[in-house]
Each structure stands twice: as structure tokens, then as C-alpha cells.
Design a protein around this motif. Structure first.
Motif, PDB file in Angstrom:
ATOM      1  N   ASP A  40      52.991  45.854  46.060  1.00 56.84           N
ATOM      2  CA  ASP A  40      52.369  46.638  44.989  1.00 56.84           C
ATOM      3  C   ASP A  40      53.332  46.951  43.847  1.00 56.84           C
ATOM      4  O   ASP A  40      53.019  47.760  42.979  1.00 56.84           O
ATOM      5  CB  ASP A  40      51.800  47.939  45.550  1.00 56.84           C
ATOM      6  CG  ASP A  40      52.887  48.868  46.101  1.00 56.84           C
ATOM      7  OD1 ASP A  40      54.013  48.395  46.392  1.00 56.84           O
ATOM      8  OD2 ASP A  40      52.600  50.067  46.248  1.00 56.84           O
ATOM      9  N   TRP A  41      54.474  46.278  43.804  1.00 57.45           N
ATOM     10  CA  TRP A  41      55.466  46.646  42.791  1.00 57.45           C
ATOM     11  C   TRP A  41      54.947  46.540  41.355  1.00 57.45           C
ATOM     12  O   TRP A  41      55.289  47.403  40.531  1.00 57.45           O
ATOM     13  CB  TRP A  41      56.799  45.922  42.991  1.00 57.45           C
ATOM     14  CG  TRP A  41      56.859  44.460  42.630  1.00 57.45           C
ATOM     15  CD1 TRP A  41      56.791  43.399  43.480  1.00 57.45           C
ATOM     16  CD2 TRP A  41      57.038  43.907  41.323  1.00 57.45           C
ATOM     17  NE1 TRP A  41      56.891  42.215  42.782  1.00 57.45           N
ATOM     18  CE2 TRP A  41      57.053  42.493  41.466  1.00 57.45           C
ATOM     19  CE3 TRP A  41      57.186  44.455  40.054  1.00 57.45           C
ATOM     20  CZ2 TRP A  41      57.202  41.631  40.381  1.00 57.45           C
ATOM     21  CZ3 TRP A  41      57.339  43.592  38.961  1.00 57.45           C
ATOM     22  CH2 TRP A  41      57.354  42.199  39.138  1.00 57.45           C
ATOM     23  N   PRO A  42      54.131  45.544  40.975  1.00 56.03           N
ATOM     24  CA  PRO A  42      53.659  45.551  39.581  1.00 56.03           C
ATOM     25  C   PRO A  42      52.849  46.801  39.236  1.00 56.03           C
ATOM     26  O   PRO A  42      52.999  47.363  38.144  1.00 56.03           O
ATOM     27  CB  PRO A  42      52.806  44.280  39.479  1.00 56.03           C
ATOM     28  CG  PRO A  42      53.358  43.373  40.530  1.00 56.03           C
ATOM     29  CD  PRO A  42      53.724  44.308  41.665  1.00 56.03           C
ATOM     30  N   ALA A  43      52.005  47.268  40.157  1.00 55.34           N
ATOM     31  CA  ALA A  43      51.218  48.478  39.905  1.00 55.34           C
ATOM     32  C   ALA A  43      52.137  49.679  39.734  1.00 55.34           C
ATOM     33  O   ALA A  43      51.892  50.545  38.881  1.00 55.34           O
ATOM     34  CB  ALA A  43      50.234  48.711  41.055  1.00 55.34           C
ATOM     35  N   ARG A  44      53.189  49.747  40.524  1.00 54.21           N
ATOM     36  CA  ARG A  44      54.143  50.862  40.428  1.00 54.21           C
ATOM     37  C   ARG A  44      54.931  50.794  39.123  1.00 54.21           C
ATOM     38  O   ARG A  44      55.072  51.791  38.422  1.00 54.21           O
ATOM     39  CB  ARG A  44      55.109  50.828  41.610  1.00 54.21           C
ATOM     40  CG  ARG A  44      54.469  50.879  42.960  1.00 54.21           C
ATOM     41  CD  ARG A  44      53.987  52.267  43.251  1.00 54.21           C
ATOM     42  NE  ARG A  44      53.458  52.332  44.597  1.00 54.21           N
ATOM     43  CZ  ARG A  44      53.610  53.366  45.360  1.00 54.21           C
ATOM     44  NH1 ARG A  44      54.259  54.420  44.939  1.00 54.21           N
ATOM     45  NH2 ARG A  44      53.077  53.369  46.560  1.00 54.21           N
ATOM     46  N   VAL A  45      55.463  49.607  38.819  1.00 57.11           N
ATOM     47  CA  VAL A  45      56.301  49.426  37.632  1.00 57.11           C
ATOM     48  C   VAL A  45      55.508  49.657  36.352  1.00 57.11           C
ATOM     49  O   VAL A  45      56.004  50.254  35.399  1.00 57.11           O
ATOM     50  CB  VAL A  45      56.939  48.018  37.646  1.00 57.11           C
ATOM     51  CG1 VAL A  45      57.556  47.658  36.311  1.00 57.11           C
ATOM     52  CG2 VAL A  45      57.983  47.921  38.754  1.00 57.11           C
ATOM     53  N   MET A  46      54.262  49.178  36.336  1.00 57.02           N
ATOM     54  CA  MET A  46      53.433  49.284  35.141  1.00 57.02           C
ATOM     55  C   MET A  46      52.617  50.584  35.115  1.00 57.02           C
ATOM     56  O   MET A  46      51.889  50.818  34.160  1.00 57.02           O
ATOM     57  CB  MET A  46      52.483  48.077  35.055  1.00 57.02           C
ATOM     58  CG  MET A  46      53.180  46.722  35.056  1.00 57.02           C
ATOM     59  SD  MET A  46      54.322  46.467  33.705  1.00 57.02           S
ATOM     60  CE  MET A  46      53.205  46.345  32.352  1.00 57.02           C
ATOM     61  N   ALA A  47      52.753  51.411  36.167  1.00 56.93           N
ATOM     62  CA  ALA A  47      52.009  52.671  36.278  1.00 56.93           C
ATOM     63  C   ALA A  47      50.512  52.426  36.085  1.00 56.93           C
ATOM     64  O   ALA A  47      49.821  53.116  35.348  1.00 56.93           O
ATOM     65  CB  ALA A  47      52.531  53.705  35.280  1.00 56.93           C
ATOM     66  N   CYS A 100      65.456  46.094  28.393  1.00 53.30           N
ATOM     67  CA  CYS A 100      65.905  47.494  28.458  1.00 53.30           C
ATOM     68  C   CYS A 100      64.726  48.457  28.409  1.00 53.30           C
ATOM     69  O   CYS A 100      64.717  49.463  29.124  1.00 53.30           O
ATOM     70  CB  CYS A 100      66.890  47.795  27.329  1.00 53.30           C
ATOM     71  SG  CYS A 100      68.484  46.948  27.506  1.00 53.30           S
ATOM     72  N   ARG A 101      63.700  48.163  27.586  1.00 52.11           N
ATOM     73  CA  ARG A 101      62.510  49.023  27.533  1.00 52.11           C
ATOM     74  C   ARG A 101      61.833  49.068  28.894  1.00 52.11           C
ATOM     75  O   ARG A 101      61.444  50.132  29.382  1.00 52.11           O
ATOM     76  CB  ARG A 101      61.533  48.541  26.460  1.00 52.11           C
ATOM     77  CG  ARG A 101      61.892  48.998  25.068  1.00 52.11           C
ATOM     78  CD  ARG A 101      60.784  48.747  24.072  1.00 52.11           C
ATOM     79  NE  ARG A 101      60.703  47.373  23.605  1.00 52.11           N
ATOM     80  CZ  ARG A 101      61.518  46.817  22.716  1.00 52.11           C
ATOM     81  NH1 ARG A 101      62.506  47.508  22.201  1.00 52.11           N
ATOM     82  NH2 ARG A 101      61.362  45.562  22.341  1.00 52.11           N
ATOM     83  N   GLY A 102      61.670  47.904  29.502  1.00 50.29           N
ATOM     84  CA  GLY A 102      61.066  47.866  30.833  1.00 50.29           C
ATOM     85  C   GLY A 102      61.898  48.634  31.843  1.00 50.29           C
ATOM     86  O   GLY A 102      61.364  49.404  32.653  1.00 50.29           O
ATOM     87  N   PHE A 103      63.208  48.452  31.789  1.00 52.42           N
ATOM     88  CA  PHE A 103      64.103  49.122  32.737  1.00 52.42           C
ATOM     89  C   PHE A 103      63.992  50.633  32.609  1.00 52.42           C
ATOM     90  O   PHE A 103      63.801  51.337  33.601  1.00 52.42           O
ATOM     91  CB  PHE A 103      65.554  48.680  32.500  1.00 52.42           C
ATOM     92  CG  PHE A 103      66.512  49.261  33.502  1.00 52.42           C
ATOM     93  CD1 PHE A 103      66.864  48.538  34.628  1.00 52.42           C
ATOM     94  CD2 PHE A 103      67.050  50.527  33.337  1.00 52.42           C
ATOM     95  CE1 PHE A 103      67.734  49.070  35.578  1.00 52.42           C
ATOM     96  CE2 PHE A 103      67.917  51.077  34.263  1.00 52.42           C
ATOM     97  CZ  PHE A 103      68.256  50.348  35.397  1.00 52.42           C
ATOM     98  N   VAL A 104      64.118  51.135  31.400  1.00 47.20           N
ATOM     99  CA  VAL A 104      64.135  52.583  31.179  1.00 47.20           C
ATOM    100  C   VAL A 104      62.817  53.224  31.628  1.00 47.20           C
ATOM    101  O   VAL A 104      62.821  54.259  32.303  1.00 47.20           O
ATOM    102  CB  VAL A 104      64.441  52.896  29.701  1.00 47.20           C
ATOM    103  CG1 VAL A 104      64.190  54.349  29.367  1.00 47.20           C
ATOM    104  CG2 VAL A 104      65.881  52.510  29.362  1.00 47.20           C
ATOM    105  N   GLY A 105      61.696  52.598  31.297  1.00 42.21           N
ATOM    106  CA  GLY A 105      60.407  53.167  31.679  1.00 42.21           C
ATOM    107  C   GLY A 105      60.219  53.225  33.184  1.00 42.21           C
ATOM    108  O   GLY A 105      59.851  54.266  33.742  1.00 42.21           O
ATOM    109  N   ALA A 106      60.491  52.122  33.860  1.00 45.17           N
ATOM    110  CA  ALA A 106      60.290  52.087  35.309  1.00 45.17           C
ATOM    111  C   ALA A 106      61.349  52.891  36.052  1.00 45.17           C
ATOM    112  O   ALA A 106      61.066  53.476  37.096  1.00 45.17           O
ATOM    113  CB  ALA A 106      60.271  50.643  35.801  1.00 45.17           C
ATOM    114  N   PHE A 107      62.551  52.957  35.504  1.00 45.65           N
ATOM    115  CA  PHE A 107      63.589  53.782  36.129  1.00 45.65           C
ATOM    116  C   PHE A 107      63.131  55.234  36.158  1.00 45.65           C
ATOM    117  O   PHE A 107      63.249  55.919  37.171  1.00 45.65           O
ATOM    118  CB  PHE A 107      64.917  53.655  35.377  1.00 45.65           C
ATOM    119  CG  PHE A 107      66.020  54.490  35.956  1.00 45.65           C
ATOM    120  CD1 PHE A 107      66.740  54.028  37.049  1.00 45.65           C
ATOM    121  CD2 PHE A 107      66.334  55.732  35.431  1.00 45.65           C
ATOM    122  CE1 PHE A 107      67.756  54.802  37.607  1.00 45.65           C
ATOM    123  CE2 PHE A 107      67.342  56.505  35.972  1.00 45.65           C
ATOM    124  CZ  PHE A 107      68.054  56.038  37.067  1.00 45.65           C
ATOM    125  N   GLY A 108      62.577  55.699  35.054  1.00 40.25           N
ATOM    126  CA  GLY A 108      62.071  57.071  34.994  1.00 40.25           C
ATOM    127  C   GLY A 108      60.954  57.322  35.993  1.00 40.25           C
ATOM    128  O   GLY A 108      60.891  58.392  36.606  1.00 40.25           O
TER     129      GLY A 108
END
Length: 177
Positions: A40-47, A100-108
Motif C-alpha cells: 500500500d505504499w503508493p496510497a501512503r506516500v500520495m495520501a 525533493c518535493r516528493g521526499f519532503v511531503g512523504a517524510f512529513g
């Protein structure tokens, strides 16, 4: 590790509204923040809970598994998923900023509002936030090529540092207690 074109095609098929570099950055941010690369990682990463789980053995499954293994690699074999070095500087720098945008959003999302960051980790995260806000510029010369290579390496090391602070550190502290 799947190639960038494979990841971009799989992302489109999966209904994801981002490019391959941004998706990989998001996955890396999710993992660095303490998330897991389950189906389910895409659902988690993409909220977006409406996204389907990845197919076992498919491109996105392989991306999740390979990225998780790279981030855990004690030989620091972790690489960013970016365009080929032959691509124009504009495209490569834009992809790095998207990563970096993807990293920062999913890291949060994974780490929460108060992640356990070292002083170096806090500085690295602030730098990634600044890079996430950057926009590529047309043109460039050999000096710009050198600068981009240095920034890519910094981002790679910053991601590993944050992974150490928020994923590896708590896991190892838990084993010691």
C-alpha cells in the motif's frame, strides 16, 4: 531497480499524478520518516487511500523493495531515480527538485510533526525543503553541471541521514532497551 521510464509508465497506469522522480522521492521520504514499503505504499506516500495496492512483482512493487533495500544498505548503495546524465540540464535539475518535493511531503507524513532529528538532520531537512521550492533555469554551463552533481550527492546523503535519524535510530534504540 526499475528504470525511470518504467516507473513513469507504471505510475500512469496506477493513476498517480506525479512523475517518476517525484514518486521515488516520495517513497524515499516515506521510508526515511519510518514508513514501510508494503503493497500500500503508493496510497501512503500520495495520501490517497483510494489508490490500489501494488501488484506483486510489478514495477512499483520492485521499486518499493529495491528502494527499501538501498536505504538499508550499509555500503551506502542508495541512488536517486533521476533522468540519464545525457538529458538536458534543465530536465535533470527539474527532476531533482521534484524528487525533493516528493521526499519532503512523504517524510512529513511518515515522521509526523516532531521527528527525532539530529542537528545535522534538521539542517539537511531544511535544505531539502529549500530545494523542493526551487525551479530549474534554462541554459547552463560546465560549472552548472558540476553544481548539479554536487547537489545530487548532497541530497542522496541527506536522505540517508534522515533515514538514520528517523527509521534506523529508533529501531536500534528499541533493540537496546
Amino acid at each position: 531497480m526499475p528504470s525511470l521510464p518504467e516507473v513513469e509508465a507504471a505510475g500512469r497506469e496506477h493513476g498517480l499524478a506525479c512523475g517518476g522522480s517525484e514518486l521515488h522521492g516520495g517513497l524515499c521520504g516515506w521510508l526515511a520518516g519510518g514508513g514501510q514499503a508494503g503493497p500500500d505504499w503508493p496510497a501512503r506516500v500520495m495520501a490517497d487511500e483510494g489508490l490500489e495496492a501494488v501488484a506483486p512483482g510489478g514495477v512499483l512493487d520492485r521499486l518499493g523493495r529495491a528502494t527499501a533495500a538501498q536505504m538499508e544498505d550499509q555500503a551506502f548503495g542508495f541512488d536517486l531515480l533521476l533522468p540519464d546524465p545525457e538529458a538536458p540540464l534543465y530536465a535533470r535539475s527539474g527532476a531533482l527538485f521534484e524528487w525533493c518535493r516528493g521526499f519532503v511531503g512523504a517524510f512529513g507524513l511518515a515522521a509526523g510533526p516532531a521527528p527525532p532529528l539530529s542537528e545535522e538532520g534538521a539542517e539537511a531537512l531544511a535544505d531539502l525543503v529549500r530545494l523542493a521550492a526551487a525551479m530549474p533555469e534554462d541554459g547552463g554551463d560546465q560549472e552548472d553541471e558540476q553544481a548539479l552533481a554536487e547537489i545530487e550527492e548532497y541530497v542522496r546523503v541527506a536522505a540517508l541521514l534522515l533515514h538514520g535519524d528517523c527509521a534506523l535510530g529508533p529501531r536500534h534504540r528499541g533493540r537496546l532497551n
